[in-house]
Scaffold this active site. Structure first.
Site, PDB file in Angstrom:
ATOM      1  N   LYS A 157      79.774  -2.723  40.024  1.00 31.64           N
ATOM      2  CA  LYS A 157      79.053  -1.681  40.775  1.00 31.64           C
ATOM      3  C   LYS A 157      78.707  -2.209  42.155  1.00 31.64           C
ATOM      4  O   LYS A 157      78.423  -3.389  42.323  1.00 31.64           O
ATOM      5  CB  LYS A 157      77.762  -1.283  40.042  1.00 31.64           C
ATOM      6  CG  LYS A 157      77.993  -0.692  38.652  1.00 31.64           C
ATOM      7  CD  LYS A 157      76.702  -0.109  38.060  1.00 31.64           C
ATOM      8  CE  LYS A 157      76.992   0.565  36.717  1.00 31.64           C
ATOM      9  NZ  LYS A 157      75.804   1.254  36.149  1.00 31.64           N
ATOM     10  N   TYR A 201      79.782  -2.992  30.364  1.00 29.79           N
ATOM     11  CA  TYR A 201      80.124  -1.572  30.282  1.00 29.79           C
ATOM     12  C   TYR A 201      79.733  -1.087  28.892  1.00 29.79           C
ATOM     13  O   TYR A 201      80.300  -1.508  27.884  1.00 29.79           O
ATOM     14  CB  TYR A 201      81.621  -1.385  30.546  1.00 29.79           C
ATOM     15  CG  TYR A 201      82.091   0.049  30.407  1.00 29.79           C
ATOM     16  CD1 TYR A 201      81.390   1.100  30.964  1.00 29.79           C
ATOM     17  CD2 TYR A 201      83.266   0.336  29.713  1.00 29.79           C
ATOM     18  CE1 TYR A 201      81.822   2.407  30.836  1.00 29.79           C
ATOM     19  CE2 TYR A 201      83.716   1.649  29.583  1.00 29.79           C
ATOM     20  CZ  TYR A 201      82.985   2.682  30.147  1.00 29.79           C
ATOM     21  OH  TYR A 201      83.418   3.968  30.018  1.00 29.79           O
ATOM     22  N   ARG A 291      65.042  10.769  45.346  1.00 27.42           N
ATOM     23  CA  ARG A 291      65.153  12.112  45.948  1.00 27.42           C
ATOM     24  C   ARG A 291      64.873  13.189  44.895  1.00 27.42           C
ATOM     25  O   ARG A 291      64.776  12.897  43.711  1.00 27.42           O
ATOM     26  CB  ARG A 291      66.578  12.311  46.449  1.00 27.42           C
ATOM     27  CG  ARG A 291      67.569  12.187  45.293  1.00 27.42           C
ATOM     28  CD  ARG A 291      68.965  12.647  45.586  1.00 27.42           C
ATOM     29  NE  ARG A 291      69.745  12.688  44.355  1.00 27.42           N
ATOM     30  CZ  ARG A 291      70.323  11.662  43.785  1.00 27.42           C
ATOM     31  NH1 ARG A 291      70.212  10.453  44.331  1.00 27.42           N
ATOM     32  NH2 ARG A 291      70.989  11.792  42.665  1.00 27.42           N
TER      33      ARG A 291
HETATM   34  C1  MV4 Z   1      77.177   2.853  33.334  1.00 31.71           C
HETATM   35  C2  MV4 Z   1      77.819   3.330  32.171  1.00 31.71           C
HETATM   36  C3  MV4 Z   1      78.100   2.409  31.166  1.00 31.71           C
HETATM   37  N1  MV4 Z   1      77.765   1.113  31.321  1.00 31.71           N
HETATM   38  N2  MV4 Z   1      76.860   1.553  33.433  1.00 31.71           N
HETATM   39  C4  MV4 Z   1      77.506   6.872  35.905  1.00 31.71           C
HETATM   40  C5  MV4 Z   1      76.603   7.346  37.004  1.00 31.71           C
HETATM   41  C6  MV4 Z   1      75.793   6.182  37.422  1.00 31.71           C
HETATM   42  N3  MV4 Z   1      74.481   6.538  37.842  1.00 31.71           N
HETATM   43  C7  MV4 Z   1      75.797   5.288  36.248  1.00 31.71           C
HETATM   44  N4  MV4 Z   1      76.857   5.719  35.376  1.00 31.71           N
HETATM   45  C8  MV4 Z   1      77.177   4.998  34.292  1.00 31.71           C
HETATM   46  N5  MV4 Z   1      76.859   3.668  34.347  1.00 31.71           N
HETATM   47  C9  MV4 Z   1      77.159   0.717  32.442  1.00 31.71           C
HETATM   48  N6  MV4 Z   1      76.837  -0.576  32.559  1.00 31.71           N
HETATM   49  C10 MV4 Z   1      78.105   4.693  32.086  1.00 31.71           C
HETATM   50  C11 MV4 Z   1      77.800   5.525  33.151  1.00 31.71           C
HETATM   51  C12 MV4 Z   1      78.090   6.932  32.958  1.00 31.71           C
HETATM   52  C13 MV4 Z   1      79.416   7.420  32.871  1.00 31.71           C
HETATM   53  C14 MV4 Z   1      80.519   6.599  33.026  1.00 31.71           C
HETATM   54  C15 MV4 Z   1      81.809   7.107  32.939  1.00 31.71           C
HETATM   55  C16 MV4 Z   1      82.025   8.465  32.692  1.00 31.71           C
HETATM   56  C17 MV4 Z   1      80.950   9.308  32.549  1.00 31.71           C
HETATM   57  C18 MV4 Z   1      79.631   8.804  32.647  1.00 31.71           C
HETATM   58  C19 MV4 Z   1      78.548   9.660  32.481  1.00 31.71           C
HETATM   59  C20 MV4 Z   1      77.268   9.177  32.580  1.00 31.71           C
HETATM   60  C21 MV4 Z   1      77.045   7.812  32.825  1.00 31.71           C
END
Ligand code: MV4
Length: 435
Positions: A157, A201, A291
């Site tokens: 990230k 993840y 926000r």
């Molecule tokens: C993640 C995750 C899984 N593991 N971080 C997506 C938006 C952002 N604010 C954070 N997000 C995510 N972070 C870790 N370490 C899963 C998401 C996630 C997501 C990822 C892939 C497809 C759809 C998603 C929907 C909600 C959150």
């Protein structure tokens, strides 16, 4: 109370903010780009100032022009809405320096929370659980060692990212070095900051965000959570509250944790704390949004509390006049985002209505849907006493809606609201991946 507020945004959120101001007896100034001259918020506001061309950087991201517009019209405060300058600490600081109230948290809090890695460190220090992960990556060797320790798959990230921007998943060591390089380069070109960090993840988790209001006197109340697990291409599609997945006990703990996060970051105004929650009920902080959020109406409908009005009151140094015990969650609320999938002219639209149906939109017949901005046309919100009834109400409202002239996601939303996946409530963050 303020007598005049400038709205530094467009579309449905500008309309939403103008409505709150009107009800509070506050005059409104809206700034707009050439393409938005004929738009609903521009027609609704008491005053309007064209601040530039259609590219966001020439208008809605043009800090100098927006500050000048506020000074010229003698607006005492600026509401930034979401997106654009809403989480830009430099803009909030410029407002301060010009004697204009920025309706949001202090600029230094925006800055701290905008650094997603620093926010993780702070949360970890105060005992808020975070996803296992690393600090900022300083070398490929360090990254490989850290990823081995965390365990694959890992997510890279951007420190300056957020909201799913600049994230990548890495499944094995052989892919790590290249992914770090690409992610870091994307972060540098996209956010002007190449810093990246890693998190484990997490799969099979839910994305739950907690809404909080904090005044300038240390009073903090939590307005419950929103389940935002249903996302397609990093865009939320449907949100609901309460989450069909949380027990009352787990909800209570999330709310207490969110309030603690706000307290120790000296937060003021409306804010959202995002968590991932696994099947065992473990939860992990991922980021804080400083926000107003797109999906705030579902919380308003569940609690009866007007979040935008409270943002304005808090910015004007008023105290929250209710406590946590006064906040009641009634029924069930769902929001479907309505997105354009093409540009064109809206020849005809019909916005659904009826008991428990709300539509936040700036759509008007004859309007041009332009390619310069976000494709969201509006939000359809349904509220009822039970989840089943709310699902039925949403299905009915989605079917009633008519949008003629542009392609939209209406049919896809109807399919999803009718699906067994949604009905069961047992979806997670991966449910809509390549569907
Ligand atoms: C993640 C995750 C899984 N593991 N971080 C997506 C938006 C952002 N604010 C954070 N997000 C995510 N972070 C870790 N370490 C899963 C998401 C996630 C997501 C990822 C892939 C497809 C759809 C998603 C929907 C909600 C959150």
């Amino acid at each position: 109370m303020f007598t005049k507020i400038l709205i530094a945004n467009r579309g449905e959120i500008a309309v939403r903010i103008i409505r709150a101001c009107r009800e509070m007896g506050i005059e409104t100034v809206v700034v707009y780009s050439e393409a938005d001259a004929e738009s609903l918020p521009v027609a609704m506001a008491d005053e309007r100032i064209c601040i530039g061309g259609n590219s966001p950087k020439d208008s809605y991201l043009n800090m100098e022009n927006i500050i000048s517009a506020a000074l010229v019209t003698k607006a005492q405060a600026i509401h930034p809405g979401y997106g654009f300058l809403s989480e830009n600490p430099e803009f909030a600081k410029k407002c301060d320096e010009n004697g204009i109230v920025f309706i949001g948290p202090p600029w230094d809090v925006i800055k701290l929370m905008g650094d997603k890695e620093k926010a993780r460190e702070l949360m970890s220090e105060i005992g808020v659980p975070i996803v296992p992960g690393s600090g900022v990556i300083t070398s490929i060797e360090e990254a490989e060692a850290e990823a081995d320790r965390i365990g694959y798959p890992v997510m890279i990230k951007a420190s300056a990212g957020g909201g799913g921007k600049g994230i990548r998943v890495v499944f094995k060591k052989e892919e790590l070095a290249e992914s770090i390089r690409v992610a870091s380069e994307e972060a540098r070109s996209g956010f002007g900051n190449a810093d990246v960090f890693m998190e484990k993840y997490l799969v099979g988790v839910r994305h739950i965000e907690v809404q909080v209001l904090a005044d300038k006197f240390g009073n903090i109340v939590c307005l419950g959570e929103r389940d935002c697990s249903l996302q397609r291409n990093k865009q939320k599609v449907i949100e609901e509250t309460p989450s069909p997945f949380l027990s009352d006990e787990l909800r209570e703990r999330l709310m207490e944790t969110a309030k603690k996060a706000m307290k120790f970051s000296y937060y003021e105004n409306a804010g959202t704390v995002e968590f991932l929650v696994d099947k065992e009920g473990n939860f992990y902080f991922i980021e804080m949004n400083t926000r107003l959020q797109v999906e705030h109406p579902i919380t308003e409908e569940l609690t009866g509390i007007d979040i935008v009005k409270w943002q304005i009151r808090i910015a004007c140094e008023m105290k929250l006049n209710f406590t946590q015990e006064d906040v009641q969650f009634k029924g069930h609320v769902i929001e479907c985002r309505i997105n354009a999938r093409s540009t064109g002219t809206l020849n005809f639209i019909h916005i659904p209505g009826g008991k428990g149906v709300r539509c936040d939109t700036a759509m008007i017949s004859g309007m041009e849907v332009v390619p310069y901005y976000d494709s969201m046309l509006g939000k359809l919100i349904a509220r009822s006493l039970t989840r089943e009834e709310t699902v039925r109400k949403m299905e009915s409202a989605l079917c009633e809606m008519i949008i003629d002239g542009v392609e939209t996601n209406q049919e896809s939303q109807i399919d999803l609201i009718r699906s067994q996946l949604f009905y069961s409530g047992m979806y997670d963050t991966r449910s809509l991946e390549d569907r």
